[in-house]
Design a protein around this motif. Structure first.
Motif, PDB file in Angstrom:
ATOM      1  N   GLY A  63       0.758  -1.115   0.246  1.00  0.00           N
ATOM      2  CA  GLY A  63       0.167   0.206  -0.249  1.00  0.00           C
ATOM      3  C   GLY A  63       0.800   1.191  -0.096  1.00  0.00           C
ATOM      4  N   PHE A  64       2.026   1.177  -0.248  1.00  0.00           N
ATOM      5  CA  PHE A  64       3.444   1.839  -0.426  1.00  0.00           C
ATOM      6  C   PHE A  64       2.795   2.963  -1.939  1.00  0.00           C
ATOM      7  N   THR A  65       2.515   4.649  -1.729  1.00  0.00           N
ATOM      8  CA  THR A  65       2.293   5.401  -3.159  1.00  0.00           C
ATOM      9  C   THR A  65       3.902   4.829  -3.718  1.00  0.00           C
ATOM     10  N   LEU A  66       4.256   5.392  -4.924  1.00  0.00           N
ATOM     11  CA  LEU A  66       5.535   5.178  -5.896  1.00  0.00           C
ATOM     12  C   LEU A  66       6.865   6.104  -5.187  1.00  0.00           C
ATOM     13  N   ASP A  67       6.588   7.098  -4.748  1.00  0.00           N
ATOM     14  CA  ASP A  67       7.250   7.862  -4.168  1.00  0.00           C
ATOM     15  C   ASP A  67       7.601   7.615  -3.008  1.00  0.00           C
ATOM     16  N   GLU A  68       7.025   6.763  -2.302  1.00  0.00           N
ATOM     17  CA  GLU A  68       7.307   5.848  -0.812  1.00  0.00           C
ATOM     18  C   GLU A  68       8.474   5.353  -1.012  1.00  0.00           C
ATOM     19  N   ILE A  69       7.841   4.188  -1.581  1.00  0.00           N
ATOM     20  CA  ILE A  69       9.027   2.990  -2.577  1.00  0.00           C
ATOM     21  C   ILE A  69      10.420   3.334  -2.699  1.00  0.00           C
TER      22      ILE A  69
END
Lengths: 135, 135
Positions: A63-69
């Motif tokens: 459930g992370f955003t690509l930015d968090e990833i």
DNA sequence: AGTTTCCTTTACGTTTACGTCAACGTCAAG
DNA sequence: CTTGACGTTGACGTAAACGTAAAGGAAACT
């Protein structure tokens, strides 16, 4: 003659292997999450790229955003060397861990509720069964 | 004179209590996830609505889409009565559980990797410490 | 009565995460 | 040498999950 697994892959191959579209793979490249080599203009993917893609997809499932990833991935291959760097990385790791553990608590709560809902269901079923047998 | 917790809340109050905007709350209503009563045109929220909002937000934290959350919520207050209904609900519960458990595996994997990364970091720090002491 | 505060609906704007053409290069097979 | 499969780069489209601005109703001070 040994013929092990391939050492490089095309975009279609890894997209297929990971169950995503080539558009998705290129999108991750646009965001700087993967950076495959080029043979001329064509992309060639190596084991390292597959590892990162696996990381990305797992992060996405969690459930992370690509930015968090991206920040997570950056964390994994940050330049470790100086004490300051290491201590910063450790604090980052702490943050991430807190985040993940909070998510796991939510998950476990949800699972517990599912269990109790299921129990109530089975209970109702048993009662219906008894009624059917008696009446 | 007893003055316990309120029995009803305004949109501003529950938005504030749950740390979301009133726009978010209304959005969930638009999608049919909450359906507060009306006093004239104004919305009034009861405990039941708070429970649902808590469910929604937890689902969101776990990484479900609002659409998925709707099916889960619908599951919780599905009309239980007939055997067929109960059995269908049980199968739904099974699906959801499988989903949640898969997510937890991903989460645990991610946590394990964080642990090993942290271990490597501390190792590097120790080595730097030793060097500093000796040299 | 006037102003403030809180609520309402309507409706367009924004970000994320891709989907979906369009238009073109390239390489092996027929 | 053309056809077809696979690759490329834009660039516009879209669905989800809200943000935000506009315009107004209704209660409550002052």
């Amino acid at each position: 003659m040994t013929r092990g697994a391939p050492v490089t892959w095309t975009i279609a191959q890894i997209a297929d292997d990971f169950g995503v579209t080539h558009r998705t793979v290129r999108h991750y490249e646009d965001l700087g999450l993967i950076s495959p080599e080029r043979r001329g203009t064509a992309r060639i993917y190596r084991r390292r790229d597959r590892t990162r893609l696996a990381l990305i997809l797992r992060g996405r499932r969690i459930g992370f955003t690509l930015d968090e990833i991206r920040t997570i991935i950056d964390m994994y291959d940050a330049p470790r060397g100086q004490v300051a760097q290491l201590e910063y990385l450790l604090s980052q790791i702490g943050d991430r861990r807190a985040d993940l553990e909070a998510r796991r608590r939510d998950l476990d709560d949800a699972l517990a509720e599912l269990d109790s809902l299921e129990a109530r269901c089975r209970d109702d079923l048993d009662k219906l069964d008894a009624t059917a047998s008696v009446g």
